[in-house]
Structures are given as C-alpha cells and as structure tokens.
Enzyme design. Structure first.
Site, short mmCIF file in Angstrom:
data_model
loop_
_atom_site.label_atom_id
_atom_site.label_comp_id
_atom_site.label_asym_id
_atom_site.label_seq_id
_atom_site.Cartn_x
_atom_site.Cartn_y
_atom_site.Cartn_z
N SER A 147 0.95 -1.12 -0.13
CA SER A 147 0.00 -0.07 0.00
C SER A 147 0.96 1.26 0.18
O SER A 147 2.00 1.13 0.61
CB SER A 147 -0.81 -0.20 1.34
OG SER A 147 -1.48 1.32 1.47
N TYR A 160 -1.25 -0.07 10.47
CA TYR A 160 -1.13 -0.64 8.90
C TYR A 160 0.01 0.01 8.11
O TYR A 160 0.58 -0.90 7.22
CB TYR A 160 -2.48 -0.33 8.36
CG TYR A 160 -2.85 -0.50 7.16
CD1 TYR A 160 -2.93 -1.68 6.57
CD2 TYR A 160 -2.63 0.40 5.86
CE1 TYR A 160 -3.33 -2.22 5.29
CE2 TYR A 160 -3.20 0.26 4.71
CZ TYR A 160 -3.48 -1.18 4.38
OH TYR A 160 -3.72 -1.53 2.90
#
Ligand SMILES: NC(=O)c1ccc[n+]([C@@H]2O[C@H](COP(=O)([O-])OP(=O)(O)OC[C@H]3O[C@@H](n4cnc5c(N)ncnc54)[C@H](OP(=O)(O)O)[C@@H]3O)[C@@H](O)[C@H]2O)c1
Length: 240
Positions: A147, A160
C-alpha cells in the site's frame, strides 16, 4: 504480453474487493485459479459464480480453499491441496490484509498482532509454502499487494503503515533470495481503493480508485514476459 491460459494462479484474500475482481479477470483470461481467504461461504460463492456447479470437484478451473493464512498448519495444508490438484503454481498474488486504525496509546497488542499477521505473516507463509510448487526458470511470479500507506506514513493507521512497510521490505529481500531460481517478485502499492476494506469508516469513496484499476496493474505484471522483472508499481487516484 504473456498468455494466461491455464496458468495456475493462487490469489489470497480472494473473497475481498480486489481479490474477487482479480479472480473474475483471471478466470476470463483462462487461468486456473486457487482462491483462498478465511470466509468459507464467500469463497464458495465466488467459486460457484466463476465455475458454476462444478466448483471444487477437482476437475474444474477454480479451487477454493478456506484458510487463515497467518496459521502455518493451515497454510501448509492449503499448499498440499494445491499440489494435489494442480501439481505446480505459476503465480501467487498476496492480497490478504487488513487495517485497524487508531491511536497508538489506545491500541492493544492483539490488534497490533492481528494487523501484522494479516498483512505480513500471511505473505511470508504463503511465499514459504508455495516455493516447492514453483518450477525453477519457469517464469513464476509472486506479487505482494502492499500500500502507499507503507511508503507515506499517515496518523490514522500506524499499525497498517508499519505492516505494509515491512511487507515492502520482505518482498525486496525475498526477491533477491529466489532470483537464481528465476522467480520474479513484485510489490504493488496502491492508494485508496473502493472496497469493503474501509468498512464503515468515513471516507469519500468517490475519491478512491476502483478495484479493477488495481486488477489492471496485477494483470499487467502477470502478463509481463519472463525476461522482464517489475520490482514495484505505485498507483493512486488522480484528478478527482
Ligand atoms: N482498499 C484499499 O484502499 C487498499 C489500498 C491499498 C492496499 N490495499 C490492500 O489490498 C489488499 C486487498 O484489499 P481489499 O481492498 O480487497 O480489502 P478487503 O475487501 O477487506 O479484502 C481483504 C481480504 O483479505 C482477507 N484476509 C485478511 N486477513 C486474512 C487472513 N489472516 N487469512 C486469510 N485471509 C485474510 C479477507 O478475507 P477473510 O476476512 O475472509 O479472511 C479479505 O478477503 C489488502 O492487502 C489491502 O491492505 C487495499
């Protein structure tokens, strides 16, 4: 670009937004699919949609195997099953992942580990157990979906960001290890994508990419000739 007909592709996180869109695209392209994530019902529904009533009988093009990909015993069983059904794997696309946003001061270690295991442990274990099924010098590939959050920190989801940064580095180091076997390893780092990933978090979905935008990039990587290595792709919404 390479033909995907009869290529055996394992998709983790297959019942998710990007995973199910990728499964549909690869199925249309003629690939043989192994679909895995935890939710057995969603996985079976996807397999049935793709291959109709024949799904799961061993003679079709879609195999659905539910597994918690952070549990090594389950991952080992998954790839034993894949070996029995397909004999080999041409590509692994690691899409399993999740985020638990929140203030570090309020976060317990269970959530920290859940995010780590879902994003990093899952990719490590699948990479480990798929390797014996990847024929050396056959153009095999591993695509890890990381990501932009792993490259551009945000204050909303530090767990994350950390996990995806680790996945990026794992991908690069693992790629060096398997290079001599002719296995190509790629990181794909998307920005926000409109999928169930966001749950009920307040996000302007009109400003996100579509799952198919990421699928386009994965398909491009999978179709790249074996003489070409794509190390990393970043993609994000533009102009909306
Ligand atoms: N959507 C975005 O904005 C975005 C942006 C950049 C990167 N990504 C990444 O893209 C990937 C796919 O995301 P998505 O948007 O498709 O999200 P999604 O719809 O929430 O799908 C995530 C999938 O991962 C599976 N999963 C999570 N933990 C797992 C585990 N321990 N074992 C097995 N499966 C597990 C989930 O299935 P079960 O719950 O059934 O296990 C689900 O199928 C993720 O890695 C995500 O981090 C997403």
């Amino acid at each position: 670009m390479a033909d995907l007909t009869d290529r055996v592709v394992v998709v983790t996180g297959a019942a998710g937004g990007i995973g199910s869109a990728l499964a549909r695209r690869l199925h249309d392209a003629g690939a043989r699919l192994v679909l895995t994530s935890r939710d057995a019902d969603r996985l079976a529904a996807l397999a049935t949609e793709l291959d109709g009533a024949r799904a799961g009988d061993g003679g079709d093009r879609v195999t659905a195997v539910p597994a918690d990909l952070a549990d090594e015993a389950q991952v080992a069983r998954l790839y034993e099953e894949v070996g029995r059904r397909t004999g080999h794997v041409d590509a692994l696309v690691n899409l399993a992942g999740r985020s638990i946003p929140g203030e570090v001061a309020d976060t317990d270690v269970e959530d920290y580990l859940a995010v780590w295991h879902s994003n990093v442990t899952s990719a490590f274990l699948s990479s480990k157990h798929v390797l014996p099924l990847m024929k050396p010098q056959s153009g095999a590939q591993v695509v890890n979906v990381s990501s932009l959050a792993g490259r551009r920190p945000n204050a909303t989801a530090p767990l994350y960001c950390t996990a995806k940064a680790a996945l990026d580095m794992f991908t690069r180091a693992f790629g060096l290890q398997v290079r001599e076997r002719g296995i190509r390893v790629t990181t794909l780092a998307p920005g926000g994508v409109d999928t169930p990933f966001w749950g009920d978090r307040p996000v302007d979905r009109s400003a996100l990419m579509a799952a198919d935008d990421v699928v386009d990039a994965v398909e491009y990587v999978l179709r790249t000739p074996a003489r070409v290595q794509i190390s990393s792709i970043e993609l994000e919404a533009f102009g909306r």
